[in-house]
Design a protein around this motif. Structure first.
Motif, PDB file in Angstrom:
ATOM      1  N   VAL A 309       0.892  -2.759   8.825  1.00  0.00           N
ATOM      2  CA  VAL A 309      -0.496  -2.339   8.582  1.00  0.00           C
ATOM      3  C   VAL A 309      -0.534  -1.662   7.212  1.00  0.00           C
ATOM      4  N   PRO A 310      -1.248  -2.232   6.212  1.00  0.00           N
ATOM      5  CA  PRO A 310      -1.271  -1.631   4.873  1.00  0.00           C
ATOM      6  C   PRO A 310      -2.024  -0.302   4.872  1.00  0.00           C
ATOM      7  N   GLY A 311      -1.644   0.571   3.937  1.00  0.00           N
ATOM      8  CA  GLY A 311      -2.286   1.870   3.832  1.00  0.00           C
ATOM      9  C   GLY A 311      -3.592   1.815   3.046  1.00  0.00           C
ATOM     10  N   ASP A 312      -4.382   2.866   3.232  1.00  0.00           N
ATOM     11  CA  ASP A 312      -5.628   2.962   2.475  1.00  0.00           C
ATOM     12  C   ASP A 312      -5.377   3.495   1.068  1.00  0.00           C
ATOM     13  N   THR A 313      -4.189   4.079   0.844  1.00  0.00           N
ATOM     14  CA  THR A 313      -3.790   4.540  -0.483  1.00  0.00           C
ATOM     15  C   THR A 313      -2.363   4.075  -0.753  1.00  0.00           C
ATOM     16  N   ASP A 314      -1.869   4.259  -1.998  1.00  0.00           N
ATOM     17  CA  ASP A 314      -0.540   3.787  -2.375  1.00  0.00           C
ATOM     18  C   ASP A 314       0.560   4.587  -1.684  1.00  0.00           C
ATOM     19  N   SER A 315       1.702   3.930  -1.476  1.00  0.00           N
ATOM     20  CA  SER A 315       2.899   4.588  -0.930  1.00  0.00           C
ATOM     21  C   SER A 315       4.071   4.335  -1.872  1.00  0.00           C
ATOM     22  N   HIS A 365      13.626   7.954   1.335  1.00  0.00           N
ATOM     23  CA  HIS A 365      12.875   9.174   1.069  1.00  0.00           C
ATOM     24  C   HIS A 365      11.461   8.767   0.646  1.00  0.00           C
ATOM     25  N   VAL A 366      10.483   9.090   1.492  1.00  0.00           N
ATOM     26  CA  VAL A 366       9.088   8.765   1.194  1.00  0.00           C
ATOM     27  C   VAL A 366       8.532   9.858   0.285  1.00  0.00           C
ATOM     28  N   VAL A 367       8.339   9.530  -0.997  1.00  0.00           N
ATOM     29  CA  VAL A 367       7.851  10.533  -1.946  1.00  0.00           C
ATOM     30  C   VAL A 367       6.332  10.553  -2.009  1.00  0.00           C
ATOM     31  N   LYS A 368       5.702   9.467  -1.550  1.00  0.00           N
ATOM     32  CA  LYS A 368       4.241   9.418  -1.539  1.00  0.00           C
ATOM     33  C   LYS A 368       3.807   8.640  -0.303  1.00  0.00           C
ATOM     34  N   GLN A 369       3.058   9.303   0.582  1.00  0.00           N
ATOM     35  CA  GLN A 369       2.662   8.723   1.861  1.00  0.00           C
ATOM     36  C   GLN A 369       1.264   8.126   1.765  1.00  0.00           C
ATOM     37  N   GLY A 370       1.163   6.811   1.994  1.00  0.00           N
ATOM     38  CA  GLY A 370      -0.138   6.158   2.025  1.00  0.00           C
ATOM     39  C   GLY A 370      -0.867   6.470   3.322  1.00  0.00           C
ATOM     40  N   LEU A 371      -2.161   6.670   3.237  1.00  0.00           N
ATOM     41  CA  LEU A 371      -2.946   7.028   4.420  1.00  0.00           C
ATOM     42  C   LEU A 371      -3.017   5.839   5.376  1.00  0.00           C
ATOM     43  N   ASN A 372      -2.607   6.075   6.643  1.00  0.00           N
ATOM     44  CA  ASN A 372      -2.712   5.096   7.736  1.00  0.00           C
ATOM     45  C   ASN A 372      -1.739   3.925   7.614  1.00  0.00           C
ATOM     46  N   ILE A 373      -0.779   3.944   6.703  1.00  0.00           N
ATOM     47  CA  ILE A 373       0.196   2.856   6.622  1.00  0.00           C
ATOM     48  C   ILE A 373       1.124   2.906   7.834  1.00  0.00           C
ATOM     49  N   GLN A 374       1.504   1.722   8.378  1.00  0.00           N
ATOM     50  CA  GLN A 374       2.299   1.660   9.594  1.00  0.00           C
ATOM     51  C   GLN A 374       3.351   0.560   9.505  1.00  0.00           C
ATOM     52  N   ASN A 375       4.447   0.738  10.297  1.00  0.00           N
ATOM     53  CA  ASN A 375       5.476  -0.292  10.514  1.00  0.00           C
ATOM     54  C   ASN A 375       6.058  -0.813   9.193  1.00  0.00           C
ATOM     55  N   VAL A 376       6.687   0.087   8.428  1.00  0.00           N
ATOM     56  CA  VAL A 376       7.270  -0.268   7.134  1.00  0.00           C
ATOM     57  C   VAL A 376       8.723  -0.717   7.320  1.00  0.00           C
ATOM     58  N   THR A 377       9.100  -1.813   6.643  1.00  0.00           N
ATOM     59  CA  THR A 377      10.480  -2.308   6.639  1.00  0.00           C
ATOM     60  C   THR A 377      10.952  -2.443   5.195  1.00  0.00           C
ATOM     61  N   VAL A 378      12.124  -1.852   4.884  1.00  0.00           N
ATOM     62  CA  VAL A 378      12.689  -1.911   3.524  1.00  0.00           C
ATOM     63  C   VAL A 378      14.029  -2.637   3.597  1.00  0.00           C
ATOM     64  N   GLU A 379      14.220  -3.659   2.727  1.00  0.00           N
ATOM     65  CA  GLU A 379      15.451  -4.438   2.700  1.00  0.00           C
ATOM     66  C   GLU A 379      16.186  -4.180   1.378  1.00  0.00           C
ATOM     67  N   MET A 380      17.485  -3.860   1.457  1.00  0.00           N
ATOM     68  CA  MET A 380      18.306  -3.675   0.267  1.00  0.00           C
ATOM     69  C   MET A 380      19.380  -4.766   0.268  1.00  0.00           C
ATOM     70  N   ILE A 381      19.338  -5.662  -0.745  1.00  0.00           N
ATOM     71  CA  ILE A 381      20.235  -6.812  -0.830  1.00  0.00           C
ATOM     72  C   ILE A 381      21.433  -6.439  -1.696  1.00  0.00           C
ATOM     73  N   ILE A 382      22.661  -6.634  -1.165  1.00  0.00           N
ATOM     74  CA  ILE A 382      23.884  -6.240  -1.859  1.00  0.00           C
ATOM     75  C   ILE A 382      24.784  -7.465  -1.998  1.00  0.00           C
ATOM     76  N   LYS A 383      25.194  -7.758  -3.210  1.00  0.00           N
ATOM     77  CA  LYS A 383      26.112  -8.858  -3.484  1.00  0.00           C
ATOM     78  C   LYS A 383      27.548  -8.323  -3.444  1.00  0.00           C
ATOM     79  N   ILE A 384      28.411  -9.014  -2.672  1.00  0.00           N
ATOM     80  CA  ILE A 384      29.792  -8.547  -2.526  1.00  0.00           C
ATOM     81  C   ILE A 384      30.763  -9.586  -3.095  1.00  0.00           C
TER      82      ILE A 384
END
Length: 384
Positions: A309-315, A365-384
């Motif tokens: 669910v996207p936020g009403d402000t930036d995150s 670390h969420v440095v800026k919280q968007g209003l009403n944003i929900q269900n966030v997934t962050v992927e970090m891709i690492i080459k080995i």
């Protein structure tokens, strides 16, 4: 260990149990799910004003702002950090909220200072301690009466046991005779072997012998196992032909040749690994609780984010790294940004500490919280 403070030098003082908030006696993470009653939620512990109270989808205001407006908006709440109460807008009456905070401790009130109206006309008021004392007295009287009843029951049981003992001896003698006959019959059933023609495998065995009898014995020549029917299941009793050859690309063995070819086609290593951080429900500002450890040496080649669910402000979200779970460092020169009303990040995140060593730990670390944003997934891709 938490500290115990007494207030007022009386026989039954008010007591406060406080944690020190250091590494030896840290504040406790709390998540109280409580309803709004008369516009207020009372937390189960006193919250830490330093760490604040977090409620998904709502914003905390301070006392100074509340004094200026004298009213709360539907998305606002006010926390009293002295007694652990939270004030809400009237429209939330009866609703239930999940309140996340750091618990400092408890305020304990003695039962002698809590009263109840027992009867009206004339008014009769008693303290909770008086009610408890009366209950204990009545329980003691009840226990004495129960002891007398139990003694009478025990005496009746003793008399009944003596009367039935002779009948038990006679029944036991008959049962022993029946058991001896049953054991003899069972010994015959468990040892006899009635050999039947061999079959290819277990599937053919079950298909060929639909109504087997106890003792039927069949060998499956594909694997050399001999099965005996015990009246309920086909049980393997021994194996012949232990010289079954190993599998290769052309001939079946301990596995089929097709399974062998498929196994050889599976790659033994991959080029990239992905660490996935899933933040369910509403996003809240600050360090998140999820910590991931990476076991290989590699290089970060990309970071992506998406939200249900996207936020009403930036995150804005950054990734921090640590080798000892104590010292954390930001690895990004430009954070991951989820623009308002967008499900995806803007693709402009920059990592300036891309090297990853085996054992490195990562967190969000969420440095800026968007209003009403929900269900966030962050992927970090690492080459080995």
């Amino acid at each position: 260990m938490s500290e115990l403070h007494h207030y007022l030098e009386l026989n039954d003082p008010v007591a406060m149990v406080w944690r020190k908030g250091n590494s030896q006696d840290p504040f406790t993470d709390r998540n109280d799910l409580l309803p709004v009653i008369n516009g207020i939620i009372t937390l189960l512990e006193i919250p830490s004003s330093q760490h604040k109270v977090h409620i998904d989808g709502m914003v905390e205001i301070n006392q100074e702002l509340y004094n200026q407006t004298s009213a709360l908006l539907p998305e606002q709440f006010l926390v009293n950090y002295a007694n652990g109460s939270i004030q809400f807008h009237p429209q939330h009456e009866g609703a239930t909220f999940s309140c996340k905070y750091k618990g400092k401790g408890l305020i304990l009130y003695p039962a002698s200072r809590i009263y109840a109206m027992v009867r009206r006309h004339p008014d009769v008021v008693k303290t909770l301690q008086e009610i408890i004392d009366e209950a204990h007295t009545k329980l003691n009287d009840t226990h004495l009466a129960m002891d007398q009843v139990e003694q009478a029951i025990r005496e009746a049981h003793d008399a009944s046991a003596k009367a039935s003992m002779a009948a038990d001896w006679a029944s036991q003698a008959a049962a022993n005779a029946t058991d001896a006959a049953h054991n003899a019959s069972h010994a015959v059933d468990s040892t006899k072997l009635l050999f039947k023609p061999a079959v290819s495998d277990m599937k053919e065995l079950l298909r060929t012998h639909l109504n087997p009898q106890v003792g039927w014995t069949v060998q499956t020549y594909k694997d050399g196992i001999r099965y005996r029917y015990d009246g309920k299941d086909w049980v393997p009793i021994d194996i012949f032909g232990k010289n079954i050859q190993l599998v290769n690309e052309h001939t079946d063995g301990l596995m089929s040749s097709s399974e062998h070819s498929k196994l050889k086609s599976i790659p033994l290593e991959t080029k990239e690994r992905v660490i996935v951080f899933c933040l369910p429900s509403y996003l809240f500002q600050g360090v998140q609780n999820i910590v991931a450890r990476f076991p290989f040496k590699g290089e970060i080649v990309g970071i992506k984010a998406i939200c249900g669910v996207p936020g009403d402000t930036d995150s804005e979200i950054i990734i921090e790294k640590s080798m000892n779970m104590k010292d954390w460092h930001n690895i990004m020169s430009r954070p991951v940004q989820l623009d308002a009303f967008s499900h995806y990040d803007d693709g402009q995140a920059v990592v300036d500490r891309a090297t990853v060593y085996a054992g490195d730990c990562f967190r969000l670390h969420v440095v800026k919280q968007g209003l009403n944003i929900q269900n966030v997934t962050v992927e970090m891709i690492i080459k080995i």
